[in-house]
Design an enzyme around this catalytic site. Structure first.
Site, short mmCIF file in Angstrom:
data_model
loop_
_atom_site.label_atom_id
_atom_site.label_comp_id
_atom_site.label_asym_id
_atom_site.label_seq_id
_atom_site.Cartn_x
_atom_site.Cartn_y
_atom_site.Cartn_z
N GLU A 184 57.64 5.10 20.11
CA GLU A 184 58.82 5.62 20.81
C GLU A 184 60.08 4.89 20.37
OE1 GLU A 184 61.10 7.94 22.56
OE2 GLU A 184 58.98 8.28 23.00
N ASP A 187 63.25 6.52 18.24
CA ASP A 187 64.59 6.57 18.83
C ASP A 187 65.64 5.93 17.94
OD1 ASP A 187 63.42 7.80 20.97
OD2 ASP A 187 63.64 6.14 22.37
N SER A 236 61.33 13.33 23.53
CA SER A 236 61.75 11.96 23.24
C SER A 236 62.37 11.88 21.85
CB SER A 236 60.58 10.99 23.34
OG SER A 236 59.55 11.37 22.46
N ASP A 257 72.66 29.24 19.66
CA ASP A 257 71.94 29.84 20.78
C ASP A 257 70.48 30.08 20.37
OD1 ASP A 257 71.40 30.95 23.20
OD2 ASP A 257 72.63 32.75 22.94
N ILE A 258 69.55 29.53 21.13
CA ILE A 258 68.12 29.69 20.87
C ILE A 258 67.60 30.83 21.74
CG2 ILE A 258 65.88 28.55 20.75
CD1 ILE A 258 68.07 27.36 18.91
N GLY A 266 72.46 33.06 25.61
CA GLY A 266 73.15 32.29 26.63
C GLY A 266 72.28 31.15 27.12
N ASP A 285 69.54 29.06 29.06
CA ASP A 285 68.22 29.36 29.62
C ASP A 285 67.53 28.05 29.99
OD1 ASP A 285 66.58 28.46 27.21
OD2 ASP A 285 67.77 30.07 26.31
#
Length: 587
Positions: free
Chosen positions: A286, A290, A505, A546-547, A565, A567
């Site tokens: 992790e 990061d 993450s 936009d996905i 839009g 979601d």
């Protein structure tokens, strides 16, 4: 005064003190689902009690926060100073005095007390036997069925009646959050394919199987933008639970993906005794994920990794007393006390909202608001359970409430559900980029939907067929996520080897790297940093990709669906830096 009168007066005072000291239940929770009562807690086990005093002027701070974060307000960007924020969250002196008097009755002196700069938190270290006496309760060791982790907790505690209005919360008492990394356990770590992209390569099909810095730069339209190292900009990553960011692995990562950064590294800051173990076998997946991607994207912006000590699990058969506390509260205390915290900070940890007592969640959220008012942007990953609980496999999620009713409900995550942070969901693939199935999304059961997302979220809710998921979620709650970024197949170096990592993450540090670049744009233009992002982001949806494909299953359902839009899978979408840099400099 006659002796009889004096005795009567002393007797009366004693009765009055006894009446004022009568304990009444302050908080009570049902035994948590998934935890088993193990034994009575050892009397000598140490607990670091944190006592939150009321913040009577917090609504004024919140008003300031929204004014300085609203791009259409005349005060936009006029962030508050540390001292101004502390003055607004300070408790009344009466609360300070009464709590101090109560502690003194248990032989806790002022020298035994740690106070936050605003004096709104009191911290004391006491053995279980004293905590039980103070709170009229019994602590037990509880074991988490799935992981074997143990905590010292109680399901109810009491305070003298006269203190109830002068204390908001005391922890650790009823909080069973495990504060885990938001990392998918289905698509977690696997051998990585050979990298097919370089720092100047065009986006290509290889980014469908391996995400690199180059992939993110191309996918999110960063182009050849070059940030500065000397305009006062900064970025931070939080690390918990003995997750150590390895500098040698960072150099290997830089050599492959960011050669201009080779030989540079991050600042290290220890919080609450956090360590900096640089041995190869101590490197954390992790932490490496990061820092490699957040700092790789934002180089050469000043970067800091915070290693926060403390781990809630307690091993009941070890006789040595240990502190039992939630480590992220230690980080929040620390960062609020700093004069110049990083301007963009990513956290990839959290837990189900229902594992956090609501009064504590609200106090932690108020701490995030303080940072936002000071000009800090906070990003949190939205979780890897889709609409479900912490179980990453949608097929095995139970999604039962912890309120004793055992109802099936969608389970939002915290701190992502706090309205004062930016929650980051996940995507995958390119051309088209789609929602990744584990992207945490939904609606808070604690926090009401903030005004900044009213219009966007109402449009989404209106698209749901009547009766869809009826009773499974709170349509009036704060909606998550706000935005999204890639969350699959990140090429990370761990102990010198390339591996593939997935989870929101990964999404949060990736998005935070973009935020740091946007802060660079503003600072170069002589403008203040972005600070609390959400009121701005919801006014510039054109700055996002936009996905519109994908969903986040969980709780025996297909979850929400990505649509045009906003979601509840990918929020506003993924960042288009080329557009955003022009938009943010216009305010």
């Amino acid at each position: 005064m006659h002796l009889s009168q004096g005795l009567f007066l002393l007797s009366a005072l004693g009765v009055a003190f006894a009446a004022s000291s009568t304990h009444e239940v302050k908080e009570s929770v049902n035994p948590p689902r998934g935890w088993t009562l193990h034994s009575v807690a050892p009397a000598h086990h140490n607990i670091e009690l944190k006592i939150g005093l009321p913040q009577p002027n917090f609504p004024i701070l919140e008003k300031h926060l929204y004014e300085v974060s609203d791009p259409f307000h005349e005060r936009y960007g006029q962030h508050l100073t540390k001292e101004e924020v502390e003055a607004l969250v300070a408790p009344h002196q009466e609360s300070v005095d009464l709590v101090s008097e109560w502690l003194a009755t248990h032989d806790i002196r002022e020298s035994d007390i740690q106070r936050s700069p605003a004096r709104d938190w009191v911290t004391i270290k006491v053995p279980v036997r004293l905590a039980e006496k103070m709170l009229d309760t019994t602590y037990h060791v509880w074991v988490h069925d799935a992981s074997g982790d143990s905590l010292v907790r109680t399901t109810s505690y009491s305070l003298p009646k006269h203190l109830h209005e002068h204390v908001d919360v005391i922890q650790p008492t009823t909080m069973f959050s495990r504060w885990k990394a938001h990392k998918s356990t289905i698509h977690d770590v696997s051998p990585a394919p050979a990298s097919l992209t370089g720092p100047n390569a065009k986006i290509d099909a290889s980014c469908n199987s391996t995400i690199t810095i180059s992939c993110l730069q191309q996918l999110y339209n960063v182009g050849n933008y070059t940030p500065s190292a000397d305009v006062g900009n900064s970025i931070g990553i939080t690390g918990y639970l003995e997750q150590f960011a390895n500098r040698d692995d960072l150099q290997t990562f830089y050599a492959e993906q960011r050669p201009d950064a080779v030989g540079t590294t991050f600042n290290f800051v220890s919080v609450n005794g956090g360590l900096n173990n640089q041995s190869a076998d101590a490197a954390g997946v992790e932490a490496n994920l990061d820092v490699q991607f957040a700092f790789g994207l934002s180089f050469p912006i000043n970067s800091t990794f915070f290693s926060t000590g403390g781990r809630p699990p307690f091993i009941p058969d070890i006789g040595t007393p240990e502190d039992t506390n939630e480590p992220y509260t230690e980080w929040l205390d620390f960062i609020l006390a700093q004069e110049n915290p990083p301007l963009a900070i990513s956290t990839s940890y959290g837990d189900d909202e229902q594992t956090v007592p609501e009064n504590f969640a609200r106090r932690a959220c108020a701490g995030f608001a303080q940072l936002g008012a000071r000009g800090v942007s906070l990003m949190f990953s939205s979780g890897d359970g889709g609409v479900g609980d912490g179980d990453d496999n949608p097929a095995t999620q139970t999604c039962l409430t912890n309120d004793g009713k055992n109802q099936t409900k969608f389970i939002p995550g915290f701190p992502a559900s706090c309205p004062f942070v930016t929650a980051v969901g996940g995507t995958e693939f390119i051309e088209p980029e789609i929602a990744v199935f584990f992207s945490g999304g939904g609606f808070s059961n604690f926090f009401a939907r903030p005004a900044y997302q009213d219009e966007a979220v109402k449009k989404f809710l209106d698209t749901l067929p009547p009766g869809t998921f009826e009773g499974l979620f709170n349509p009036n709650g704060r909606a998550i996520p706000d935005v999204a970024a890639q969350g699959e197949r990140f090429r990370v170096f761990l102990a010198g080897e390339a591996i593939s990592v997935a989870g929101t993450s990964a999404s949060s540090p990736a998005f935070t790297g973009i935020v740091a670049l946007l802060n660079d744009v503003r600072l170069k233009a002589g403008k203040p940093p972005l600070g609390f992002l959400n009121p701005l982001l919801y006014t510039i949806p054109e700055g996002f990709n936009d996905i519109t494909i994908g969903n986040n299953p969980g709780c025996g359902t297909e979850g929400f669906t990505a649509i045009p839009g906003w979601d509840a899978v990918t929020g506003l979408g993924t960042p288009n830096f080329g557009k955003l840099k022009d938009l943010v400099v216009g305010y």
